[in-house]
Design a protein around this motif. Structure first.
Motif, PDB file in Angstrom:
ATOM      1  N   LYS A   1      -9.087   4.215   7.869  1.00 56.57           N
ATOM      2  CA  LYS A   1      -8.785   3.995   6.453  1.00 56.57           C
ATOM      3  C   LYS A   1      -8.262   5.285   5.831  1.00 56.57           C
ATOM      4  O   LYS A   1      -7.264   5.291   5.104  1.00 56.57           O
ATOM      5  CB  LYS A   1     -10.052   3.547   5.731  1.00 56.57           C
ATOM      6  CG  LYS A   1      -9.880   3.517   4.232  1.00 56.57           C
ATOM      7  CD  LYS A   1     -11.224   3.298   3.569  1.00 56.57           C
ATOM      8  CE  LYS A   1     -11.057   3.315   2.062  1.00 56.57           C
ATOM      9  NZ  LYS A   1     -12.279   2.912   1.383  1.00 56.57           N
ATOM     10  N   ALA A   2      -8.928   6.396   6.121  1.00 58.05           N
ATOM     11  CA  ALA A   2      -8.533   7.687   5.541  1.00 58.05           C
ATOM     12  C   ALA A   2      -7.127   8.071   5.976  1.00 58.05           C
ATOM     13  O   ALA A   2      -6.298   8.492   5.158  1.00 58.05           O
ATOM     14  CB  ALA A   2      -9.532   8.767   5.958  1.00 58.05           C
ATOM     15  N   ILE A   3      -6.840   7.881   7.276  1.00 59.45           N
ATOM     16  CA  ILE A   3      -5.506   8.226   7.793  1.00 59.45           C
ATOM     17  C   ILE A   3      -4.446   7.352   7.127  1.00 59.45           C
ATOM     18  O   ILE A   3      -3.429   7.839   6.637  1.00 59.45           O
ATOM     19  CB  ILE A   3      -5.464   8.036   9.327  1.00 59.45           C
ATOM     20  CG1 ILE A   3      -6.413   9.012  10.020  1.00 59.45           C
ATOM     21  CG2 ILE A   3      -4.047   8.221   9.856  1.00 59.45           C
ATOM     22  CD1 ILE A   3      -6.637   8.723  11.486  1.00 59.45           C
ATOM     23  N   GLY A   4      -4.714   6.050   7.089  1.00 57.54           N
ATOM     24  CA  GLY A   4      -3.751   5.115   6.503  1.00 57.54           C
ATOM     25  C   GLY A   4      -3.491   5.433   5.044  1.00 57.54           C
ATOM     26  O   GLY A   4      -2.351   5.449   4.576  1.00 57.54           O
TER      27      GLY A   4
ATOM     28  N   ILE B   1      -4.965  -7.119  -1.284  1.00 57.16           N
ATOM     29  CA  ILE B   1      -5.292  -6.444  -0.019  1.00 57.16           C
ATOM     30  C   ILE B   1      -4.212  -5.407   0.267  1.00 57.16           C
ATOM     31  O   ILE B   1      -3.027  -5.684   0.123  1.00 57.16           O
ATOM     32  CB  ILE B   1      -5.338  -7.453   1.145  1.00 57.16           C
ATOM     33  CG1 ILE B   1      -6.412  -8.508   0.891  1.00 57.16           C
ATOM     34  CG2 ILE B   1      -5.599  -6.729   2.470  1.00 57.16           C
ATOM     35  CD1 ILE B   1      -6.478  -9.573   1.954  1.00 57.16           C
ATOM     36  N   GLN B   2      -4.628  -4.211   0.688  1.00 57.28           N
ATOM     37  CA  GLN B   2      -3.661  -3.183   1.053  1.00 57.28           C
ATOM     38  C   GLN B   2      -3.881  -2.728   2.492  1.00 57.28           C
ATOM     39  O   GLN B   2      -4.930  -2.954   3.080  1.00 57.28           O
ATOM     40  CB  GLN B   2      -3.760  -2.010   0.083  1.00 57.28           C
ATOM     41  CG  GLN B   2      -3.257  -2.392  -1.301  1.00 57.28           C
ATOM     42  CD  GLN B   2      -3.219  -1.199  -2.239  1.00 57.28           C
ATOM     43  OE1 GLN B   2      -4.193  -0.880  -2.877  1.00 57.28           O
ATOM     44  NE2 GLN B   2      -2.078  -0.532  -2.283  1.00 57.28           N
ATOM     45  N   TRP B   3      -2.875  -2.068   3.027  1.00 61.61           N
ATOM     46  CA  TRP B   3      -2.858  -1.674   4.427  1.00 61.61           C
ATOM     47  C   TRP B   3      -4.088  -0.854   4.812  1.00 61.61           C
ATOM     48  O   TRP B   3      -4.693  -1.074   5.855  1.00 61.61           O
ATOM     49  CB  TRP B   3      -1.555  -0.915   4.667  1.00 61.61           C
ATOM     50  CG  TRP B   3      -1.314  -0.346   6.036  1.00 61.61           C
ATOM     51  CD1 TRP B   3      -0.854   0.897   6.306  1.00 61.61           C
ATOM     52  CD2 TRP B   3      -1.467  -1.000   7.306  1.00 61.61           C
ATOM     53  NE1 TRP B   3      -0.712   1.065   7.669  1.00 61.61           N
ATOM     54  CE2 TRP B   3      -1.098  -0.088   8.305  1.00 61.61           C
ATOM     55  CE3 TRP B   3      -1.910  -2.270   7.691  1.00 61.61           C
ATOM     56  CZ2 TRP B   3      -1.133  -0.390   9.661  1.00 61.61           C
ATOM     57  CZ3 TRP B   3      -1.948  -2.567   9.047  1.00 61.61           C
ATOM     58  CH2 TRP B   3      -1.561  -1.632  10.013  1.00 61.61           C
ATOM     59  N   PHE B   4      -4.488   0.088   3.963  1.00 59.50           N
ATOM     60  CA  PHE B   4      -5.641   0.919   4.334  1.00 59.50           C
ATOM     61  C   PHE B   4      -6.926   0.096   4.432  1.00 59.50           C
ATOM     62  O   PHE B   4      -7.816   0.404   5.221  1.00 59.50           O
ATOM     63  CB  PHE B   4      -5.810   2.098   3.361  1.00 59.50           C
ATOM     64  CG  PHE B   4      -6.226   1.728   1.970  1.00 59.50           C
ATOM     65  CD1 PHE B   4      -7.574   1.624   1.638  1.00 59.50           C
ATOM     66  CD2 PHE B   4      -5.273   1.506   0.988  1.00 59.50           C
ATOM     67  CE1 PHE B   4      -7.957   1.290   0.347  1.00 59.50           C
ATOM     68  CE2 PHE B   4      -5.649   1.174  -0.306  1.00 59.50           C
ATOM     69  CZ  PHE B   4      -7.004   1.060  -0.634  1.00 59.50           C
ATOM     70  N   GLU B   5      -7.010  -1.002   3.657  1.00 58.51           N
ATOM     71  CA  GLU B   5      -8.204  -1.858   3.740  1.00 58.51           C
ATOM     72  C   GLU B   5      -8.196  -2.662   5.030  1.00 58.51           C
ATOM     73  O   GLU B   5      -9.245  -2.919   5.628  1.00 58.51           O
ATOM     74  CB  GLU B   5      -8.256  -2.788   2.525  1.00 58.51           C
ATOM     75  CG  GLU B   5      -8.495  -2.029   1.238  1.00 58.51           C
ATOM     76  CD  GLU B   5      -8.160  -2.824  -0.024  1.00 58.51           C
ATOM     77  OE1 GLU B   5      -8.890  -2.663  -1.004  1.00 58.51           O
ATOM     78  OE2 GLU B   5      -7.181  -3.583  -0.026  1.00 58.51           O
ATOM     79  N   VAL B   6      -6.987  -3.055   5.457  1.00 58.24           N
ATOM     80  CA  VAL B   6      -6.862  -3.752   6.741  1.00 58.24           C
ATOM     81  C   VAL B   6      -7.327  -2.806   7.857  1.00 58.24           C
ATOM     82  O   VAL B   6      -8.103  -3.187   8.735  1.00 58.24           O
ATOM     83  CB  VAL B   6      -5.396  -4.188   6.986  1.00 58.24           C
ATOM     84  CG1 VAL B   6      -5.227  -4.752   8.391  1.00 58.24           C
ATOM     85  CG2 VAL B   6      -4.982  -5.224   5.947  1.00 58.24           C
ATOM     86  N   LEU B   7      -6.871  -1.547   7.812  1.00 65.17           N
ATOM     87  CA  LEU B   7      -7.266  -0.564   8.831  1.00 65.17           C
ATOM     88  C   LEU B   7      -8.772  -0.344   8.822  1.00 65.17           C
ATOM     89  O   LEU B   7      -9.413  -0.266   9.865  1.00 65.17           O
ATOM     90  CB  LEU B   7      -6.538   0.768   8.596  1.00 65.17           C
ATOM     91  CG  LEU B   7      -5.047   0.789   8.931  1.00 65.17           C
ATOM     92  CD1 LEU B   7      -4.425   2.101   8.501  1.00 65.17           C
ATOM     93  CD2 LEU B   7      -4.825   0.559  10.424  1.00 65.17           C
ATOM     94  N   GLU B   8      -9.335  -0.255   7.606  1.00 63.39           N
ATOM     95  CA  GLU B   8     -10.782  -0.024   7.507  1.00 63.39           C
ATOM     96  C   GLU B   8     -11.550  -1.205   8.083  1.00 63.39           C
ATOM     97  O   GLU B   8     -12.487  -1.044   8.861  1.00 63.39           O
ATOM     98  CB  GLU B   8     -11.183   0.188   6.043  1.00 63.39           C
ATOM     99  CG  GLU B   8     -12.674   0.453   5.889  1.00 63.39           C
ATOM    100  CD  GLU B   8     -13.105   0.543   4.430  1.00 63.39           C
ATOM    101  OE1 GLU B   8     -14.043   1.289   4.153  1.00 63.39           O
ATOM    102  OE2 GLU B   8     -12.491  -0.133   3.575  1.00 63.39           O
TER     103      GLU B   8
ATOM    104  N   TYR C   1      -2.823  -7.969   9.431  1.00 68.15           N
ATOM    105  CA  TYR C   1      -3.224  -8.468   8.107  1.00 68.15           C
ATOM    106  C   TYR C   1      -3.909  -9.830   8.248  1.00 68.15           C
ATOM    107  O   TYR C   1      -4.973 -10.075   7.683  1.00 68.15           O
ATOM    108  CB  TYR C   1      -1.999  -8.578   7.201  1.00 68.15           C
ATOM    109  CG  TYR C   1      -2.252  -9.330   5.911  1.00 68.15           C
ATOM    110  CD1 TYR C   1      -2.722  -8.661   4.781  1.00 68.15           C
ATOM    111  CD2 TYR C   1      -2.034 -10.703   5.821  1.00 68.15           C
ATOM    112  CE1 TYR C   1      -2.957  -9.346   3.593  1.00 68.15           C
ATOM    113  CE2 TYR C   1      -2.270 -11.394   4.646  1.00 68.15           C
ATOM    114  CZ  TYR C   1      -2.733 -10.710   3.536  1.00 68.15           C
ATOM    115  OH  TYR C   1      -2.965 -11.394   2.375  1.00 68.15           O
ATOM    116  N   VAL C   2      -3.271 -10.735   9.004  1.00 68.36           N
ATOM    117  CA  VAL C   2      -3.823 -12.081   9.168  1.00 68.36           C
ATOM    118  C   VAL C   2      -5.173 -12.013   9.878  1.00 68.36           C
ATOM    119  O   VAL C   2      -6.127 -12.709   9.524  1.00 68.36           O
ATOM    120  CB  VAL C   2      -2.826 -12.991   9.926  1.00 68.36           C
ATOM    121  CG1 VAL C   2      -3.463 -14.316  10.296  1.00 68.36           C
ATOM    122  CG2 VAL C   2      -1.581 -13.220   9.079  1.00 68.36           C
ATOM    123  N   GLU C   3      -5.286 -11.125  10.867  1.00 72.10           N
ATOM    124  CA  GLU C   3      -6.544 -10.919  11.592  1.00 72.10           C
ATOM    125  C   GLU C   3      -7.654 -10.481  10.628  1.00 72.10           C
ATOM    126  O   GLU C   3      -8.748 -11.060  10.593  1.00 72.10           O
ATOM    127  CB  GLU C   3      -6.323  -9.850  12.673  1.00 72.10           C
ATOM    128  CG  GLU C   3      -7.544  -9.554  13.529  1.00 72.10           C
ATOM    129  CD  GLU C   3      -7.890 -10.703  14.470  1.00 72.10           C
ATOM    130  OE1 GLU C   3      -9.102 -10.966  14.623  1.00 72.10           O
ATOM    131  OE2 GLU C   3      -6.983 -11.338  15.039  1.00 72.10           O
TER     132      GLU C   3
END
Length: 469
Positions: free
Chosen positions: A124-127, A109-116, A90-92
């Motif tokens: 993003k799709a998997i998350g 901010i949500q986890w899938f956006e961090v992944l994307e 997230y910080v990255e």
């Protein structure tokens, strides 16, 4: 795609933070606007235990005492580790975006956006797929648990009718804007689970062991891995980690919070599960809700009521990220009006309600969700994402967060992450998925879908005294 970030408003976020911290004027702010390290700790700790507390003795009866204790400590540490990885990613992500002058003023901010942002659209799709499905079923479980618990106080209505009623109550969570606003709730929630855990422990010890108590676990592979997976689920409550972090004034401070929350949770889950299993032994195999075995009295009823309120809070916790995703899909995430947003969020609640009525299986659904969803959302995806994000030497050199003091080099980091991925894939997803689905299908065959009253004792005419099994 969905991220309509207004990049024009370059607001210096530190200034805003200071304003947020100094404006503690007024009681409302104190109760409502939480963003400190303590708020995050309460959010994590209260979100981690909830109704799983009531199913852990059932898991112990499937696992046996030794395995039960070992698995709790093991998965507690594993869960803390992956929460730490999520916080690093997230910080990255945030520091990379802020270098490009992106502002997150009205955006959670949500986890899938961090992944994307770090790994591209496939991730993003998997998350998104795993997280949303997990949160959906997490919310379903809260509703089932509400009906399962209230029945022990008031059995004039069957559990299915109670599910209808609680579905309507939980729908009111659409009015709570974001995780900033859960300060008082998570504080109360943790108090409630603390009460219930110590009530269970003391009640079981006072009750003493039942006659000819048997502790035969572990007896069957199916039970063993179902129990283990329920514990994996217990310490995998961090599908909302990113949202909790985002609600903090200084998200960098999140790193160890989850670990400290877990240490506190151990003081609740270990004594209560050990004591109840010690007292009732194999009887727990048919009682996935520990309340059903403890003697009826005012203390127990208080525990039931507190758990009900807490389930409502946890429902909000599990549902809020779903609301955010849905708002982003339909383009309502920037809307200021709370009322409009609440209306827009309602379609999220309907399928949850429906699923809770179809599958009312309290203990088994926890394990199924743990094996098929939590294993990926909380363990496999964060560990793999971390390994991929830092696979190049330049990414490792420019990492926003340096390696922690106890970690001598990146190789060890990779070894631990690889271990997490392999262990959870084989034991959690593989064996756990097989066992919990076998168990789940057995429940469907025994009780049927839309079961009116799952695991309810047969009603006896008042003249009979309670019969011994």
């Amino acid at each position: 795609m969905m991220s309509s970030l207004n990049e024009t408003t370059e607001v210096n976020e530190e200034r805003e933070e200071e304003r947020g911290e100094s404006s503690t004027s007024g009681f409302k702010n104190f109760l409502w606007h939480g963003g400190s390290v303590y708020d995050a700790w309460f959010s994590c700790a209260s979100n981690q235990v909830a109704q799983v507390l009531l199913t852990l003795p059932y898991s112990f009866s499937q696992l046996g005492m030794i395995s039960g204790i070992v698995f709790q400590i093991f998965y507690g540490l594993l869960g803390s580790w992956t929460a730490y990885l999520i916080s690093i990613l997230y910080v990255e992500y945030r520091s990379r975006k802020e270098k490009e002058n992106v502002s997150f003023k009205n955006h959670v901010i949500q986890w899938f956006e961090v992944l994307e942002g770090l790994l591209g659209p496939y991730w993003k799709a998997i998350g998104l797929a795993f997280n949303c499905t997990f949160l959906l079923f997490g919310s379903v479980i809260q509703l089932i648990a509400c009906a399962s618990n209230i029945y022990y106080i008031n059995d004039h209505l069957d559990k299915r009718t109670w599910t209808y009623i609680f579905g309507a109550c939980c729908a009111t969570t659409v009015f709570i804007p974001s995780f900033h606003n859960y300060r008082i709730w998570s504080f109360l929630g943790l108090g409630m689970t603390t009460y219930t855990a110590w009530y269970m422990t003391i009640a079981a010890l006072v009750h003493g062991q039942v006659e000819n108590v048997v502790h035969s676990g572990p007896k069957k592979m199916v039970w063993y891995f179902t129990g283990a997976t329920n514990i994996l689920y217990t310490f995998g409550g961090h599908a909302v980690t990113v949202e909790i972090m985002h609600a903090m004034w200084k998200p960098q401070k999140f790193k160890a919070i989850y670990f400290f929350a877990t240490l506190y949770v151990f003081t609740l889950t270990l004594p209560s599960a050990i004591a109840v299993y010690w007292a009732f032994g194999d009887q727990l195999l048919d009682h996935s809700n520990a309340f059903s075995l403890l003697p009826r009295n005012a203390w127990r009823d208080a525990g039931v009521v507190l758990m009900l309120i807490h389930q409502f809070i946890t429902f909000g916790f599990a549902c809020t990220p779903l609301y955010f995703v849905w708002e982003k899909v339909i383009g309502m995430h920037d809307t200021k009006s709370i009322f409009l947003r609440a209306l827009a969020r309602l379609p999220v609640v309907i399928p949850i309600w429906f699923l809770a009525i179809i599958f009312p299986f309290f203990g088994p659904i926890n394990s199924a969700v743990g094996a098929l969803l939590v294993s990926f959302t909380v363990y496999i995806i964060p560990a793999s994402a971390h390994m991929l994000t830092y696979r190049s030497a330049s990414a490792r050199q420019n990492a926003a967060e340096k390696l922690p003091k106890f970690m001598p080099n990146w190789t060890l980091m990779y070894v631990i992450n690889a271990f997490v991925v392999i262990w959870v894939s084989i034991v959690g997803f593989g064996f756990g998925g097989w066992a919990s689905m076998t168990n789940f299908i057995k429940q469907v065959d025994t009780f049927g879908l839309f079961a009116k009253c799952y695991q309810c004792p047969p009603k006896l005419p008042p003249s009979n005294h309670t019969m011994h099994h």
